[in-house]
Scaffold this active site. Structure first.
Site, PDB file in Angstrom:
ATOM      1  N   ARG A  46       0.835  -1.209   0.000  1.00  0.00           N
ATOM      2  CA  ARG A  46       0.000   0.000   0.000  1.00  0.00           C
ATOM      3  C   ARG A  46       0.858   1.242   0.000  1.00  0.00           C
ATOM      4  O   ARG A  46       2.031   1.206   0.323  1.00  0.00           O
ATOM      5  CB  ARG A  46      -0.901   0.011   1.237  1.00  0.00           C
ATOM      6  CG  ARG A  46      -1.993  -1.017   1.187  1.00  0.00           C
ATOM      7  CD  ARG A  46      -2.828  -0.952   2.446  1.00  0.00           C
ATOM      8  NE  ARG A  46      -3.587   0.278   2.525  1.00  0.00           N
ATOM      9  CZ  ARG A  46      -3.588   1.096   3.585  1.00  0.00           C
ATOM     10  NH1 ARG A  46      -2.849   0.823   4.636  1.00  0.00           N
ATOM     11  NH2 ARG A  46      -4.312   2.182   3.579  1.00  0.00           N
ATOM     12  N   LYS A 119       3.180  -8.230  11.659  1.00  0.00           N
ATOM     13  CA  LYS A 119       2.381  -8.325  10.429  1.00  0.00           C
ATOM     14  C   LYS A 119       2.443  -9.722   9.820  1.00  0.00           C
ATOM     15  O   LYS A 119       3.475 -10.172   9.364  1.00  0.00           O
ATOM     16  CB  LYS A 119       2.873  -7.276   9.428  1.00  0.00           C
ATOM     17  CG  LYS A 119       2.042  -7.212   8.163  1.00  0.00           C
ATOM     18  CD  LYS A 119       2.150  -5.841   7.560  1.00  0.00           C
ATOM     19  CE  LYS A 119       1.623  -5.795   6.148  1.00  0.00           C
ATOM     20  NZ  LYS A 119       1.496  -4.414   5.680  1.00  0.00           N
ATOM     21  N   ARG A 262      -1.547   4.295  13.765  1.00  0.00           N
ATOM     22  CA  ARG A 262      -0.543   3.886  14.744  1.00  0.00           C
ATOM     23  C   ARG A 262      -1.044   4.098  16.153  1.00  0.00           C
ATOM     24  O   ARG A 262      -1.869   4.973  16.385  1.00  0.00           O
ATOM     25  CB  ARG A 262       0.729   4.733  14.582  1.00  0.00           C
ATOM     26  CG  ARG A 262       1.538   4.321  13.395  1.00  0.00           C
ATOM     27  CD  ARG A 262       2.756   5.215  13.214  1.00  0.00           C
ATOM     28  NE  ARG A 262       3.176   5.172  11.822  1.00  0.00           N
ATOM     29  CZ  ARG A 262       3.771   4.142  11.248  1.00  0.00           C
ATOM     30  NH1 ARG A 262       4.074   3.089  11.975  1.00  0.00           N
ATOM     31  NH2 ARG A 262       4.097   4.155   9.984  1.00  0.00           N
TER      32      ARG A 262
HETATM   33  O1  LIG Z   1       0.653  -4.595   3.304  1.00  0.00           O
HETATM   34  C1  LIG Z   1       0.573  -4.070   2.201  1.00  0.00           C
HETATM   35  O2  LIG Z   1       1.036  -2.921   2.003  1.00  0.00           O
HETATM   36  C2  LIG Z   1      -0.117  -4.806   1.092  1.00  0.00           C
HETATM   37  C3  LIG Z   1       0.737  -5.913   0.560  1.00  0.00           C
HETATM   38  C4  LIG Z   1       0.073  -6.668  -0.575  1.00  0.00           C
HETATM   39  C5  LIG Z   1       1.030  -7.618  -1.258  1.00  0.00           C
HETATM   40  C6  LIG Z   1       0.344  -8.482  -2.273  1.00  0.00           C
HETATM   41  S1  LIG Z   1       1.372  -9.812  -2.811  1.00  0.00           S
HETATM   42  C7  LIG Z   1       0.224 -10.206  -4.068  1.00  0.00           C
HETATM   43  C8  LIG Z   1      -0.272  -8.897  -4.638  1.00  0.00           C
HETATM   44  N1  LIG Z   1       0.606  -8.425  -5.701  1.00  0.00           N
HETATM   45  C9  LIG Z   1       1.235  -7.306  -5.354  1.00  0.00           C
HETATM   46  O3  LIG Z   1       2.054  -6.696  -6.071  1.00  0.00           O
HETATM   47  N2  LIG Z   1       0.872  -6.930  -4.125  1.00  0.00           N
HETATM   48  C10 LIG Z   1      -0.123  -7.817  -3.550  1.00  0.00           C
END
Ligand SMILES: O=C(O)CCCC[C@@H]1SC[C@@H]2NC(=O)N[C@@H]21
Length: 265
Positions: A46, A119, A262
């Site tokens: 994100r 996480k 947070r």
């Molecule tokens: O925590 C986050 O910021 C979100 C992470 C999301 C990762 C997943 S892995 C599969 C899909 N493809 C990506 O490029 N991102 C999501």
């Protein structure tokens, strides 16, 4: 187990989210599709962050699903996905919700899965509606840490969280499920939850989400994308999935965007 979407398995790609997004933009998506990659070379998190994952220790996949709601009516989707991931973990690992809750599994608004504050999984939702009246194609990407053995620590330095994993959650009694089985179980849960969400909206999941709320009644601050930092006591979510923040004289609703939540120090 019944999974109705098209299944795609690839050894390597830049990002499973980008793969499906490109197809949506090209108007090529017709039926729901799920795509899993052993390795992503440009995985996204994100707020423009990267999602770095060791292929041995994580599962990375995306599902493209057409909702009959406008994007404005999908504000609670990221929260719903958190609930669907928990349901999938419970089924794949043969644990009940009480056991998962006791183990410290929680949801961090708007879309992280935490295990005792670390996480375990992140969710990235993209997509939209090409034109009014069209379905909203949402690309739901999930990255989940299966083991901490070679956990990619950069993710935690970006998010400020430690790395948690499914292996930690299951230890010591249970073993990690087979990745293919875990993936299909998660997809089955997504399909079931997405259909219900499409029909009834987030309101029918609001109480369920609150049971897993990592920050309920804690002092938190919200910051992000150039907006002023806001402070308050987290009071769960409303029927749209907006975070309710109690302040001295009022309660405000915060909608998910590129914001980060947070604990107030
Ligand atoms: O925590 C986050 O910021 C979100 C992470 C999301 C990762 C997943 S892995 C599969 C899909 N493809 C990506 O490029 N991102 C999501």
């Amino acid at each position: 187990m019944t999974v109705n979407c098209i299944l795609e398995r690839v050894t390597e790609t830049r990002s499973t989210n980008d793969d499906l997004l490109e197809r949506w933009r090209a108007g090529e998506l017709i039926d729901p599709v799920a795509r899993i990659a052993h390795k992503q070379t440009a995985g996204k998190g994100r707020a423009g962050r990267k999602w770095l994952a060791n292929p041995k220790d994580s599962i990375c996949f995306s599902m493209a699903f057409p909702f009959n709601r406008s994007p404005a009516e999908l504000t609670g989707l990221s929260l719903l996905v958190g609930i669907a991931v928990i349901d999938g973990i419970a089924k794949a690992c043969q644990l009940d919700m009480f056991q998962l809750h006791q183990s410290g599994l929680r949801l961090k608004w708007p879309n992280d899965l935490l295990l005792n504050g670390a996480k375990l999984a992140g969710i990235l939702i993209e997509g939209g509606q090409a034109k009014p009246g069209d379905p909203s194609w949402m690309i739901v990407g999930v990255g989940m840490n299966l083991s901490n053995a070679n956990a990619v620590e950069q993710n935690l330095s970006q998010s400020g969280l430690k790395v948690g994993s499914l292996e930690q959650l299951l230890r010591p009694e249970a073993y990690l499920p087979d990745i293919e089985y875990l993936w299909l179980t998660l997809l089955e849960s997504f399909e079931m939850h997405f259909k219900k969400f499409d029909q009834f909206g987030f309101a029918s999941f609001q109480q369920d989400w609150m049971k897993w709320d990592a920050f309920a009644n804690q002092k938190v601050c919200i910051s992000g994308s150039g907006k002023e930092t806001v402070y308050g006591i987290a009071k769960g979510v409303d029927t749209n999935g907006a975070l309710l923040l109690e302040q001295a004289d009022k309660t405000i609703a915060i909608y998910a965007g590129d914001v980060s939540l947070r604990i107030q120090s």
